[in-house]
Design a protein around this motif. Structure first.
Motif, mmCIF file in Angstrom:
data_model
loop_
_atom_site.group_PDB
_atom_site.id
_atom_site.type_symbol
_atom_site.label_atom_id
_atom_site.label_comp_id
_atom_site.label_asym_id
_atom_site.label_seq_id
_atom_site.Cartn_x
_atom_site.Cartn_y
_atom_site.Cartn_z
ATOM 1 N N VAL A 1 -2.934 0.484 -4.453
ATOM 2 C CA VAL A 1 -2.816 -0.921 -3.738
ATOM 3 C C VAL A 1 -2.756 -1.934 -4.669
ATOM 4 O O VAL A 1 -3.057 -1.960 -5.757
ATOM 5 C CB VAL A 1 -4.169 -1.088 -3.160
ATOM 6 C CG1 VAL A 1 -4.474 -2.393 -2.491
ATOM 7 C CG2 VAL A 1 -4.626 0.008 -2.102
ATOM 8 N N HIS B 1 0.816 -1.158 0.085
ATOM 9 C CA HIS B 1 -0.058 0.011 0.007
ATOM 10 C C HIS B 1 0.803 1.194 0.024
ATOM 11 O O HIS B 1 1.731 1.387 0.860
ATOM 12 C CB HIS B 1 -0.967 0.026 1.293
ATOM 13 C CG HIS B 1 -1.911 -1.111 1.232
ATOM 14 N ND1 HIS B 1 -1.677 -2.318 1.546
ATOM 15 C CD2 HIS B 1 -3.387 -0.950 1.106
ATOM 16 C CE1 HIS B 1 -2.702 -3.013 1.846
ATOM 17 N NE2 HIS B 1 -3.571 -2.244 1.422
ATOM 18 N N GLY C 1 -13.123 -6.506 0.568
ATOM 19 C CA GLY C 1 -12.819 -5.627 1.682
ATOM 20 C C GLY C 1 -14.202 -5.153 2.473
ATOM 21 O O GLY C 1 -14.939 -5.666 2.425
ATOM 22 N N GLU D 1 -8.896 0.305 4.270
ATOM 23 C CA GLU D 1 -7.765 -0.590 4.308
ATOM 24 C C GLU D 1 -7.166 -0.644 5.561
ATOM 25 O O GLU D 1 -6.464 0.355 6.216
ATOM 26 C CB GLU D 1 -7.012 -0.090 3.361
ATOM 27 C CG GLU D 1 -7.235 0.117 1.979
ATOM 28 C CD GLU D 1 -7.156 -1.488 1.164
ATOM 29 O OE1 GLU D 1 -6.436 -2.349 1.900
ATOM 30 O OE2 GLU D 1 -7.508 -1.854 0.118
#
Lengths: 433, 433
Positions: B256, B160, B351, B431
């Motif tokens: 990402v 990331h 996610g 995230e």
């Protein structure tokens, strides 16, 4: 040197946690590493004290050496990985034997490199061998590569590192749980986060070895343990952790290296770092290094400082580098190009300071305190007085403007001589990194 | 290749800020760099559009080329530094010419590498030349070296990055000053922190180029801009920044990249990261990358993402590497060893999500909202309702448990179709890095 078109043959001396980790990576990632290195990396020999111990890896196809120094002499070993530890003894003998034979030597041994780094680099150079020790500092963080190669365009002017996971873990828990150093240490020992004899960690010696290595690489000098004053974290009191926070800081054990026109200063001490600084956010057993370069500015590197995976990852990175033929000098320049720079002694350190005094709660005390500071020409940045929880005295908490450490030492002596000062003053350096 | 015992002769095409910085370092640190590289690094030729412009450096002793492509053909140029920019045009022509002649090529050009990286790496390999682009991603942070070399023992499973300083600067000021995106952008343009045409930065294209390069190196694949969905920061509202904080997060524009058994996922989007995560502490124009490796765990790299000094520092590090003979492949493995892995499309992303709805303040609305979620099998982690400052409606703020992105898209369509929903819903990915 080994022929770059053939497999690189590796002997591993020392099969503790890290050694087993190196075997796991070389076995488990064999295909991946061959693609990356451009050639196969094969373990051919291993050595440890106890052959019968189950290490969770299959060692049956490797030559076993009862004596680690033997690995250096084997024909089918191009590179020796040393994971025995200790600055002298078999680790040193093995290093000398390996490099003398023109074979590459990879180690995770910070004491060995901090104490004998220059001798070993000289031996490597003389015999066309490669010496590497990425795993010796900050485990999984590729900080040595960053300094030797990534930041090679810069004159590095300073670095600050949290380099000992045990100390950072203890300081983190002291802050979070409001416990004393002794309480957290005992619990850390129980949990396996601290050694039964924790001296090397908590007294800063481990951090000092790593700081000596980083300073050597950053400044192009030989590692110098003789000029590296070391203070650990035994004396950190919960009350100082609390006042640090109130003042906008957090206490960390730092390895510090600075270079200016006067020379090189290398130190290990617990210091207050601003809560907004990258190092303040580094908690538990994590390591981090902040490097200041003249062109790049500040860069920060953070990751696991120890443990099987991270340390083995660094060892294997060194092996891959050598397999690829990336053979630059151990300390970034040839030994003949290492400079000899004056060591700046501790009393010539310039910085800002935190002092906590426990004093009698009576008229005139503040006047005595401020007079002592004035006599040593130390300028006060902030001063506050607080009641103590435990007895009738009060705390005086002060921070200074930038001054030389000798003046602070003199001030502390004056404080100690005052009848109204009830305990030895606590002093911490402030690092605005 | 050039002879390693002789000086390395460098031609520089493009003399903007970074080009001038490279000249400054090579001139100013000549002695230091010679010691580090083991040989002299000499500029022999330079090229730019306007010869008469004062760049604050003395260029009189270098051969001047009006046409940058000329630098590749000069006998006394071993290595060409390309600082022209753009994925095609003269930068690409120069790259092809240089590598075809077996000369080394160093560039800061992310678009060139993201789009033509595989072709250029192939050309380099075929002609025994070295291609390097450390400066193309995250300026002064040696992240490419960390991935290709420092972490070479690991299978990288994800990364990331905060890779665009302009976006991070805008988001920082939006949060600190409570201003709208448009207000901060206008001021950033006035101050020179954002381009007159800021599209490349704020719409995420610059971050996408960098993400494609990092993913290629991390996973051993070719850069793939075709499978890299991109979202920028234009739609970020101050209210979402506030709610992020209330929920314990901060909004950052992230590049990402993830790899699992299903393939590779590369994305650029603004996301919420926990306030306690390293990326949350990265403010203003600073860049940072968090890398997850299977043995090393999480490592973090932070530093200036752009600017004369940091970018020139990275360019010169590449030059030193080549001078030292560190010639490993551009993407870490030979082109033939680059893998072709399935691209995981955006709707298959798994996610957790944040959604903010502006709804009428009347009975039954919450039931409609939760019914829509239930119909798409999306499980709610948290939900709260708040009054709005500007009109009579209310906000509903919800976060989800882990789910597939296609379900969130379907939920948002259901929300949009509800009469009680007053505006298009805001959605952000979370995230937990």
């Amino acid at each position: 040197m080994s022929d770059a078109s053939k497999p690189l043959k590796v002997g591993i001396a020392g099969l503790g946690t890290v050694g087993a980790g190196v075997v796991k990576i070389l076995q488990g990632h064999a295909g991946l590493l061959t693609r990356r290195a451009g050639r196969a990396i094969e373990i051919t020999a291993v050595s440890a004290r106890d052959r019968s111990r189950d290490r969770g890896v299959d060692l049956t196809q490797y030559h076993w050496c009862d004596n680690p120094v033997e690995t250096a002499s084997l024909d089918d070993v191009d590179l020796v990985v040393e994971l025995i530890g200790g600055s002298d003894g078999p680790a040193l003998t093995l290093a000398r034997e390996t490099l003398s034979k023109g074979k590459s030597f990879v180690t995770a041994n910070k004491a060995l490199i901090a104490v004998h780094g220059k001798e070993l680099a000289t031996l490597a150079e003389k015999n066309g061998a490669t010496l590497r020790f990425e795993a010796a500092v900050a485990g999984g963080i590729p900080i040595i590569k960053a300094l030797v190669e990534g930041l090679a365009a810069n004159e590095v002017t300073g670095l600050h590192g949290i380099l000992n996971g045990t100390c950072n873990y203890i300081l983190t828990r002291m802050e979070r749980e409001g416990l004393s150093f002794a309480e957290v240490l005992a619990d850390a020992q129980r949990l396996g986060y601290a050694e039964a004899d924790p001296t090397f960690d908590i007294d800063g010696i481990d951090t000092a070895h790593k700081t000596a290595i980083l300073a050597a690489i950053a400044f192009g000098v030989a590692p110098d343990m003789a000029n590296l004053p070391v203070e650990g974290i035994r004396t950190i009191a919960p009350v100082d952790i609390d006042y640090a926070k109130e003042l906008g800081y957090r206490i960390k054990l730092l390895g510090v290296a600075r270079k200016d026109s006067a020379g090189v200063e290398t130190r290990v001490y617990p210091a207050m770092v601003p809560l907004t600084a990258p190092l303040a956010g580094v908690m538990n057993a994590v390591n981090a290094v902040v490097v200041h370069g003249d062109y790049v500015g500040e860069t920060v590197y953070e990751g696991a400082g120890a443990g099987e995976g991270p340390t083995a990852s660094a060892v294997v990175a060194d092996i891959i580098d050598i397999a690829r033929g990336n053979l630059c000098p151990a300390f970034g320049v040839k030994v003949a190009d290492l400079q000899t720079l004056p060591a700046i002694p501790a009393d010539k350190h310039y910085g800002t300071f935190y002092v906590r005094l426990s004093v009698e709660d009576k008229p005139g005390v503040m006047a005595e305190i401020t007079a002592a500071l004035a006599k040593e020409q130390v300028s006060i940045k902030s001063i506050l007085q607080r009641g103590k929880a435990d007895d009738g005295g009060v705390y005086i908490i002060l921070t200074t403007h930038r001054t030389v450490e000798a003046s602070i030492t003199a001030v502390l002596e004056r404080f100690n001589a005052l009848k109204s000062v009830l305990e030895a003053p606590a002093m911490l350096r402030i690092e605005e990194v």
